[in-house]
Design a protein around this motif. Structure first.
Motif, short mmCIF file in Angstrom:
data_model
loop_
_atom_site.label_atom_id
_atom_site.label_comp_id
_atom_site.label_asym_id
_atom_site.label_seq_id
_atom_site.Cartn_x
_atom_site.Cartn_y
_atom_site.Cartn_z
N VAL A 52 0.80 -1.23 0.00
CA VAL A 52 0.00 0.00 0.00
C VAL A 52 0.83 1.28 0.00
N GLY A 53 2.14 1.20 0.25
CA GLY A 53 2.93 2.42 0.18
C GLY A 53 4.21 2.36 0.99
N THR A 54 5.02 3.44 0.83
CA THR A 54 6.33 3.50 1.49
C THR A 54 6.62 4.92 1.96
N TYR A 71 2.52 -3.53 3.96
CA TYR A 71 1.75 -4.57 3.29
C TYR A 71 0.56 -4.97 4.17
N VAL A 72 -0.60 -5.17 3.54
CA VAL A 72 -1.81 -5.60 4.25
C VAL A 72 -2.15 -7.02 3.83
N GLU A 73 -2.48 -7.86 4.80
CA GLU A 73 -2.88 -9.23 4.50
C GLU A 73 -4.05 -9.20 3.51
N TYR A 121 -11.64 -7.18 2.54
CA TYR A 121 -12.76 -6.79 3.42
C TYR A 121 -12.83 -5.27 3.52
N TYR A 122 -11.68 -4.62 3.69
CA TYR A 122 -11.65 -3.17 3.78
C TYR A 122 -12.15 -2.55 2.47
N GLN A 123 -11.77 -3.15 1.37
CA GLN A 123 -12.20 -2.67 0.06
C GLN A 123 -13.71 -2.73 -0.09
N PRO A 128 -2.22 6.45 -0.57
CA PRO A 128 -3.26 6.70 -1.58
C PRO A 128 -4.02 5.44 -1.98
N VAL A 129 -3.38 4.29 -1.90
CA VAL A 129 -4.08 3.04 -2.22
C VAL A 129 -5.26 2.84 -1.26
#
Length: 203
Positions: free
Chosen positions: A55-57, A78-80, A86-88, A195-196
């Motif tokens: 998702v970003g750095t 990183y997201v599992e 689910y968040y999406q 932003p992702v």
């Protein structure tokens, strides 16, 4: 077989209770998406975090922070995948969410580095990632971490090059959670820097 059948429900229930002590709690995520814990309460390092949703750095270099930034490394986050999905869909982080953060140093260039740590590379002058230097994890579990704000707990598997530690204890609340509670935009997560996540949230 008959005695077993009569007590099968009890056996299953007992097994579930015993097993629940080894994994993060979730009524929405599958077991293979959950963090695993030792009987002593330490969390095991995830095995495949670089395959999770990147998702970003963020980067806060020393040169822009008086020479001593609290977090001078690149933070690759990183997201599992099941938690991200689910968040999406729901715009909220489910119980059992895991978010990993792998740290990398600023690259020491063959061309030499400027005093601010930047280097001149083929794409121009800037900051580029160097070597891995640590792994951290946050887990949302309001049952296991009922005394932590938001149910989030934070862990470090070492601030050094791999291999990282196999497991880690949760940080005290004041070390991480308090900052996230005070400044993170969305359920203890710094969505404002990714932003992702912002794009997913608004959809």
């Amino acid at each position: 077989m008959k005695p077993f059948l009569k007590t099968a429900g009890t056996v299953v229930t007992i097994a579930a209770v015993m097993g629940s002590g080894l994994y993060a709690y979730s009524d929405t995520l599958p077991k293979d998406s959950l963090a695993k814990f030792a009987d002593t309460g330490e969390v095991y390092a995830p095995k495949n975090w670089r395959e999770w949703v990147y998702v970003g750095t963020p980067l806060t270099p020393n040169a822009l922070n008086g020479g001593e930034a609290p977090f001078p490394e690149f933070h690759n986050v990183y997201v599992e995948p099941k938690a991200f999905a689910y968040y999406q869909k729901h715009g909220a982080w489910p119980e059992g969410t895991q978010i990993a953060k792998e740290l990398t140093m600023i690259r020491k260039s063959e061309n030499g580095n400027f005093e601010d740590g930047s280097s001149q590379e083929v794409s121009g002058r800037g900051y580029f990632q160097g070597e891995f230097t640590g792994l951290e994890l946050t887990v949302k579990d309001n049952k296991r971490f009922k005394d932590e704000p938001g149910g989030w707990a934070y862990f470090s598997f070492g601030h050094h090059a791999p291999p990282y530690a196999e497991k880690a204890k949760a940080f005290p609340t004041d070390s991480c959670n308090a900052c996230h509670e005070a400044s993170a935009a969305d359920d203890w997560v710094f969505t404002q820097y990714y932003p992702v996540l912002r794009d997913v949230k608004k959809k």
